[in-house]
Enzyme design. Sequence first.
Site, short mmCIF file in Angstrom:
data_model
loop_
_atom_site.label_atom_id
_atom_site.label_comp_id
_atom_site.label_asym_id
_atom_site.label_seq_id
_atom_site.Cartn_x
_atom_site.Cartn_y
_atom_site.Cartn_z
N GLY A 1 51.28 37.30 41.07
CA GLY A 1 52.64 37.29 41.60
C GLY A 1 52.61 37.46 43.10
O GLY A 1 51.62 37.13 43.76
N CYS A 2 53.67 37.99 43.65
CA CYS A 2 53.76 38.21 45.09
C CYS A 2 52.60 39.08 45.55
O CYS A 2 52.36 40.16 45.01
CB CYS A 2 55.09 38.87 45.44
SG CYS A 2 55.25 39.29 47.18
#
Length: 157
Positions: free
Chosen positions: A9-10
């Site tokens: 993810g981020c």
Amino acid sequence: MEKATFGGGCFWGVEAAFRKVKGVVSTSVGYMGGHFPNPCYLDVLSRITGHAEVAQVEYDPEKVSYEQLLDLFWSIHDPTTLNRQGPDRGEQYRSVIFFHNQEQEVLARLSKQKLQVSGKFDKDIVTEIKPASDYYLADDYHQQYFEKKQRSLRYKF
């Protein structure tokens, strides 16, 4: 020192989680696994590069094992969602482990298999396990992002 690279993810949150681990000497965020040389954040965000946002971890294997890093990786994101983590969507947010040597590859595959059969998730784990490739460091703005944000919030009052 050894190196490990994870995409979940981020990259801000992934990096922040690994920075708390005893035995992790340094971390950085950047891009790996794409086909576009020297991508910037906007290139990756536009989904034209094939890169994943990743956190690269330098660690002391005498103080923390690769298996322990894998355990943390599995615990900080949902490895069953393809190209998505929470509200973030796109291939740059895919779940991926980039291995730097054969031992890491074996351990990553065993760890994934063990988690798959554990029953913890109702869906299949979609995490990719790939050889590390060129790593492109993200701009300084993105490095240790959460720590910088916390510091700036302290000075606003």
